[in-house]
Design a protein around this motif. Structure first.
Motif, mmCIF file in Angstrom:
data_model
loop_
_atom_site.group_PDB
_atom_site.id
_atom_site.type_symbol
_atom_site.label_atom_id
_atom_site.label_comp_id
_atom_site.label_asym_id
_atom_site.label_seq_id
_atom_site.Cartn_x
_atom_site.Cartn_y
_atom_site.Cartn_z
ATOM 1 N N HIS A 100 11.290 3.519 12.235
ATOM 2 C CA HIS A 100 12.515 4.029 11.620
ATOM 3 C C HIS A 100 12.390 5.499 11.208
ATOM 4 O O HIS A 100 13.385 6.093 10.793
ATOM 5 N N ASN A 101 11.206 6.064 11.308
ATOM 6 C CA ASN A 101 10.985 7.431 10.842
ATOM 7 C C ASN A 101 11.312 8.421 11.959
ATOM 8 O O ASN A 101 10.436 8.973 12.627
ATOM 9 N N TYR A 157 8.194 5.997 4.315
ATOM 10 C CA TYR A 157 7.688 5.384 5.540
ATOM 11 C C TYR A 157 6.159 5.293 5.574
ATOM 12 O O TYR A 157 5.581 4.936 6.609
ATOM 13 N N LEU A 158 5.511 5.605 4.472
ATOM 14 C CA LEU A 158 4.060 5.537 4.400
ATOM 15 C C LEU A 158 3.629 4.233 3.746
ATOM 16 O O LEU A 158 4.411 3.588 3.038
ATOM 17 N N THR A 159 2.394 3.851 3.964
ATOM 18 C CA THR A 159 1.899 2.589 3.402
ATOM 19 C C THR A 159 1.184 2.799 2.076
ATOM 20 O O THR A 159 0.401 1.968 1.642
ATOM 21 N N PHE A 160 1.458 3.916 1.425
ATOM 22 C CA PHE A 160 0.934 4.194 0.093
ATOM 23 C C PHE A 160 1.973 5.021 -0.648
ATOM 24 O O PHE A 160 2.925 5.535 -0.050
ATOM 25 N N LYS A 195 12.839 -0.187 2.077
ATOM 26 C CA LYS A 195 13.103 0.498 3.335
ATOM 27 C C LYS A 195 11.861 0.499 4.211
ATOM 28 O O LYS A 195 10.744 0.377 3.725
ATOM 29 N N GLY A 196 12.087 0.673 5.511
ATOM 30 C CA GLY A 196 10.975 0.832 6.435
ATOM 31 C C GLY A 196 10.434 -0.453 7.008
ATOM 32 O O GLY A 196 9.528 -0.423 7.838
ATOM 33 N N LEU A 202 6.962 -6.304 2.744
ATOM 34 C CA LEU A 202 7.529 -6.123 4.075
ATOM 35 C C LEU A 202 6.435 -5.703 5.050
ATOM 36 O O LEU A 202 5.359 -5.257 4.661
ATOM 37 N N SER A 203 6.727 -5.816 6.334
ATOM 38 C CA SER A 203 5.856 -5.295 7.386
ATOM 39 C C SER A 203 6.599 -4.239 8.185
ATOM 40 O O SER A 203 7.837 -4.258 8.260
ATOM 41 N N ARG A 204 5.839 -3.341 8.777
ATOM 42 C CA ARG A 204 6.466 -2.315 9.594
ATOM 43 C C ARG A 204 5.994 -2.429 11.031
ATOM 44 O O ARG A 204 4.870 -2.851 11.306
ATOM 45 N N ASP A 205 6.861 -2.040 11.940
ATOM 46 C CA ASP A 205 6.494 -1.833 13.335
ATOM 47 C C ASP A 205 6.186 -0.348 13.509
ATOM 48 O O ASP A 205 6.872 0.508 12.947
#
Length: 231
Positions: free
Chosen positions: A154-155, A49-52, A185-186, A202-205
């Motif tokens: 989602h986390n 769920y992290l961006t790295f 995922k995510g 993908l993009s996350r909210d």
């Protein structure tokens, strides 16, 4: 001489923050990176769920994002709960988007190694940061007015920890961040429009939560202390 990412934070950073269960020290790659990756490298799910990812944590996150940014500081988290045993590296945690002018910050970089998940480690590490951030300078804190917590919607685990510590849901930041290529995922489930410059990402909210000084003074402090002392 202290490493740049220690002295570069907009507030003085103590050599450690600790209680009888965990200890936080500034994360120095030369001292902590090898041990962290030896433990985290086999667990890519830590970065779902992290961006790295683990592979660019030092080169991209620490060297390019944390070290140059006066609003960010990263800590290594050590479990010190076993009497007579050497402290065990249990993960990372930090503050980001810190503003001395606006007296605000955000808890982030919360990565707890698998063997320490669902223990006292995450709640105590976050609790120590909250005490440091929200207590007044006279009580040894920074006297900040607001601490934010942001999590992928989602986390559920991250959101659960934040709410246990007294953070309140404040809203959802839609299409907030781009997720690294290759992640399945995510994402927020949204499509990609024609002409998007990063169609394979993908993009996350992001769920935004906040804990402010008045929450702290009206019961959150006592609640956090009880959680940290729970056996």
């Amino acid at each position: 001489m202290a490493p740049p990412h220690d002295v570069n934070f907009c507030f003085p950073v103590p050599p450690n923050l600790q209680n009888d269960r965990v200890k936080l020290v500034p994360f120095f790659p030369s001292e902590h990176a090898d041990a962290f990756f030896a433990a985290a490298g086999a667990h890519p799910e830590l970065f779902t769920y992290l961006t790295f990812g683990a592979q660019d944590f030092v080169t991209t996150v620490i060297e390019q994002r944390i070290q140059p940014d006066r609003g960010t500081v990263l800590f290594a988290v050590f479990d010190t709960s076993v009497a007579g045993a050497a402290p065990q590296l249990a993960g990372t945690i930090g503050l980001l988007d810190t503003s001395a002018a606006n007296l605000s910050t955000e808890v982030g970089f919360v990565i707890t190694l698998p063997r320490f998940q669902r223990t006292h480690v995450t709640s105590n590490a976050a609790g120590l940061l909250l005490q440091w951030a929200l207590e007044t300078p006279e009580a040894g804190g920074l006297g900040l007015r607001r601490v934010a917590w942001k999590a992928n919607v989602h986390n559920a685990g991250s959101v659960r920890v934040a709410e246990r510590l007294g953070f309140r849901r404040e809203g959802v930041l839609r299409w907030d961040r781009v997720i690294p290529a290759g992640r399945t995922k995510g994402g927020n489930g949204g499509g990609v429009r024609g002409g998007d410059p990063r169609p394979d990402y993908l993009s996350r909210d992001t769920l935004l939560l906040g804990l402010c000084w008045d929450d702290w003074e009206s019961g959150a402090r006592e609640s956090v202390n009880k959680i940290m002392q729970r056996r």
